[in-house]
Design a protein around this motif. Sequence first.
Motif, PDB file in Angstrom:
ATOM      1  N   ILE A   1      -9.449  -2.902  -3.135  1.00  0.00           N
ATOM      2  CA  ILE A   1      -9.602  -1.674  -2.919  1.00  0.00           C
ATOM      3  C   ILE A   1      -9.926  -1.121  -4.253  1.00  0.00           C
ATOM      4  O   ILE A   1     -10.894  -0.221  -4.395  1.00  0.00           O
ATOM      5  CB  ILE A   1      -8.325  -1.015  -2.338  1.00  0.00           C
ATOM      6  CG1 ILE A   1      -7.872  -1.401  -0.994  1.00  0.00           C
ATOM      7  CG2 ILE A   1      -8.554   0.548  -2.306  1.00  0.00           C
ATOM      8  CD1 ILE A   1      -6.632  -0.818  -0.341  1.00  0.00           C
TER       9      ILE A   1
ATOM     10  N   ARG B   1     -14.130  -7.876   6.155  1.00  0.00           N
ATOM     11  CA  ARG B   1     -13.320  -7.279   5.221  1.00  0.00           C
ATOM     12  C   ARG B   1     -13.148  -8.519   4.044  1.00  0.00           C
ATOM     13  O   ARG B   1     -13.082  -8.279   2.973  1.00  0.00           O
ATOM     14  CB  ARG B   1     -11.931  -6.706   5.293  1.00  0.00           C
ATOM     15  CG  ARG B   1     -11.566  -5.672   4.289  1.00  0.00           C
ATOM     16  CD  ARG B   1     -10.489  -4.851   4.881  1.00  0.00           C
ATOM     17  NE  ARG B   1     -10.985  -3.623   5.444  1.00  0.00           N
ATOM     18  CZ  ARG B   1     -10.306  -2.922   6.455  1.00  0.00           C
ATOM     19  NH1 ARG B   1      -9.026  -3.015   6.665  1.00  0.00           N
ATOM     20  NH2 ARG B   1     -10.967  -1.704   6.688  1.00  0.00           N
TER      21      ARG B   1
ATOM     22  N   PRO C   1       0.711  -1.337  -0.077  1.00  0.00           N
ATOM     23  CA  PRO C   1      -0.054   0.084   0.041  1.00  0.00           C
ATOM     24  C   PRO C   1       0.800   1.251  -0.059  1.00  0.00           C
ATOM     25  O   PRO C   1       0.459   2.211  -0.649  1.00  0.00           O
ATOM     26  CB  PRO C   1      -0.668   0.046   1.383  1.00  0.00           C
ATOM     27  CG  PRO C   1      -1.031  -1.692   1.526  1.00  0.00           C
ATOM     28  CD  PRO C   1       0.629  -2.031   1.167  1.00  0.00           C
TER      29      PRO C   1
ATOM     30  N   ARG D   1      -7.399   1.871   5.663  1.00  0.00           N
ATOM     31  CA  ARG D   1      -6.878   0.878   5.920  1.00  0.00           C
ATOM     32  C   ARG D   1      -5.620   0.466   6.660  1.00  0.00           C
ATOM     33  O   ARG D   1      -5.508  -0.390   7.324  1.00  0.00           O
ATOM     34  CB  ARG D   1      -7.121  -0.297   4.792  1.00  0.00           C
ATOM     35  CG  ARG D   1      -8.522  -0.312   4.284  1.00  0.00           C
ATOM     36  CD  ARG D   1      -8.445  -1.459   3.091  1.00  0.00           C
ATOM     37  NE  ARG D   1      -9.944  -1.673   2.443  1.00  0.00           N
ATOM     38  CZ  ARG D   1     -10.163  -2.695   1.834  1.00  0.00           C
ATOM     39  NH1 ARG D   1      -9.486  -3.554   1.396  1.00  0.00           N
ATOM     40  NH2 ARG D   1     -11.492  -2.483   1.092  1.00  0.00           N
TER      41      ARG D   1
ATOM     42  N   LYS E   1     -13.642  -1.907  -4.999  1.00  0.00           N
ATOM     43  CA  LYS E   1     -14.519  -0.817  -4.140  1.00  0.00           C
ATOM     44  C   LYS E   1     -14.651   0.456  -4.541  1.00  0.00           C
ATOM     45  O   LYS E   1     -15.545   1.330  -4.493  1.00  0.00           O
ATOM     46  CB  LYS E   1     -14.337  -1.061  -2.866  1.00  0.00           C
ATOM     47  CG  LYS E   1     -14.235  -2.509  -2.142  1.00  0.00           C
ATOM     48  CD  LYS E   1     -15.566  -2.818  -1.314  1.00  0.00           C
ATOM     49  CE  LYS E   1     -15.747  -4.242  -1.205  1.00  0.00           C
ATOM     50  NZ  LYS E   1     -14.839  -5.065  -0.166  1.00  0.00           N
ATOM     51  N   CYS E   2     -13.537   0.868  -5.108  1.00  0.00           N
ATOM     52  CA  CYS E   2     -13.402   2.395  -5.212  1.00  0.00           C
ATOM     53  C   CYS E   2     -13.778   2.634  -6.697  1.00  0.00           C
ATOM     54  O   CYS E   2     -14.161   3.991  -6.872  1.00  0.00           O
ATOM     55  CB  CYS E   2     -11.992   3.119  -4.992  1.00  0.00           C
ATOM     56  SG  CYS E   2     -11.613   3.013  -3.409  1.00  0.00           S
TER      57      CYS E   2
ATOM     58  N   GLU F   1      -8.917   5.323   0.740  1.00  0.00           N
ATOM     59  CA  GLU F   1      -9.145   3.997   1.222  1.00  0.00           C
ATOM     60  C   GLU F   1      -7.825   3.136   1.882  1.00  0.00           C
ATOM     61  O   GLU F   1      -7.933   2.406   2.787  1.00  0.00           O
ATOM     62  CB  GLU F   1      -9.770   2.881   0.119  1.00  0.00           C
ATOM     63  CG  GLU F   1     -10.320   1.630   0.740  1.00  0.00           C
ATOM     64  CD  GLU F   1     -11.329   1.685   1.800  1.00  0.00           C
ATOM     65  OE1 GLU F   1     -12.013   2.954   1.738  1.00  0.00           O
ATOM     66  OE2 GLU F   1     -11.724   0.916   2.462  1.00  0.00           O
ATOM     67  N   VAL F   2      -6.681   3.508   1.025  1.00  0.00           N
ATOM     68  CA  VAL F   2      -5.578   2.957   1.609  1.00  0.00           C
ATOM     69  C   VAL F   2      -5.187   3.537   2.996  1.00  0.00           C
ATOM     70  O   VAL F   2      -4.908   2.885   3.631  1.00  0.00           O
ATOM     71  CB  VAL F   2      -4.131   3.338   0.406  1.00  0.00           C
ATOM     72  CG1 VAL F   2      -2.956   2.850   1.347  1.00  0.00           C
ATOM     73  CG2 VAL F   2      -4.467   2.300  -0.670  1.00  0.00           C
TER      74      VAL F   2
ATOM     75  N   LYS G   1      -4.865  -7.210  -1.696  1.00  0.00           N
ATOM     76  CA  LYS G   1      -5.687  -6.220  -1.154  1.00  0.00           C
ATOM     77  C   LYS G   1      -5.994  -4.973  -1.902  1.00  0.00           C
ATOM     78  O   LYS G   1      -7.170  -4.592  -2.075  1.00  0.00           O
ATOM     79  CB  LYS G   1      -5.318  -5.877   0.328  1.00  0.00           C
ATOM     80  CG  LYS G   1      -5.429  -6.947   1.389  1.00  0.00           C
ATOM     81  CD  LYS G   1      -5.201  -6.394   2.716  1.00  0.00           C
ATOM     82  CE  LYS G   1      -5.246  -7.608   3.853  1.00  0.00           C
ATOM     83  NZ  LYS G   1      -4.156  -8.657   3.549  1.00  0.00           N
TER      84      LYS G   1
ATOM     85  N   MET H   1      -9.208   5.628  -3.990  1.00  0.00           N
ATOM     86  CA  MET H   1      -8.255   4.568  -3.838  1.00  0.00           C
ATOM     87  C   MET H   1      -7.348   5.074  -2.600  1.00  0.00           C
ATOM     88  O   MET H   1      -6.826   4.241  -1.644  1.00  0.00           O
ATOM     89  CB  MET H   1      -7.505   3.820  -4.682  1.00  0.00           C
ATOM     90  CG  MET H   1      -8.198   2.722  -5.685  1.00  0.00           C
ATOM     91  SD  MET H   1      -7.497   2.077  -6.964  1.00  0.00           S
ATOM     92  CE  MET H   1      -6.364   1.075  -6.152  1.00  0.00           C
TER      93      MET H   1
END
Lengths: 253, 58
Positions: free
Chosen positions: A92, A153, A12, A232, A95-96, A228-229, A88, A225
Amino acid sequence: MKWTFFHKLGSPKWFYEISGRWLPILGWAAVLLILAGTVWGLVFAPQDYQQGNSFRIIYIHVPAAFLAQSGYLLLAIAGVVSLVWKMKLADIALKCAAPVGAWMTFIALVTGSIWGKPTWGTWWVWDARLTSMLILLFLYFGIIALGQAISNRDSSAKACAVLAIVGVINLPIIKYSVEWWNTLHQPATFTLTEKPAMPAQMWLPLLVMVVGFYCFFGAVVLMRMRLEVLRRESRTSWVRTLVEQSIGRGGSA
Amino acid sequence: MTFHSIGEFLAMGHHGPYVWSAYGITALVLILNIVMPRLARRRYLQSEARRLRREMNA
């Protein structure tokens, strides 16, 4: 072939750094291309001999429809990567990209409807192309809802990936709907194999808009993204450092 | 240049309402898509900064 880049993609922090460099380039390219394409398409392109000026809606309708479908394809590819390699970052991305793809489908449907009124005399018909695009919008909604409904998740990533992959069957249906069924919708304006039937003054701005929309999609998905990173990875030291730096700059980092 | 005057441009040959509403809605959606993630990012960074400060004081 070196696979190190593939492993890095799983990191990430690496993604956050590299996307931070790409984001401004994509963002400004999107702004410039969309502005140039809009002015070109609205002011300088000649009017259509049959449809008059309502044809100018093509410059937003077609790019949005392209992105609605490319966006879904991206979801399905991310779904495969997330299922097979448990990456992962792929989850992401899935979802994004889903909400952005849904917005693109929304634009394609609304502008198509507005275009349909003066051209076909109706806002909506239950024709194969229109119906399959509406199904695409519902697939996007399904993925977004599924992702929000499952709090675990890993299960959420798995469920969304499966739905995205199953739904990809709709893409060829959208593409060939104008050939398989009798539809009001006209066939594709652009094909890879033939020269466009319209003059360059008409299709060049369309090309500019399509590229601009791709850049726009990329930039917005990257923005989502990156956030979101951060969410998380909020417990890691590099995110903490970044948040601390952002305090000094008024939260605009 | 296809149009001879601003009025003609705005009228879009009787298709004005269609063309302008389509472009207006699209512009609105595109702007929303830029503004929303930016706001979310700012809110997130602010709340995280607050949390970090609380933890440092505790």
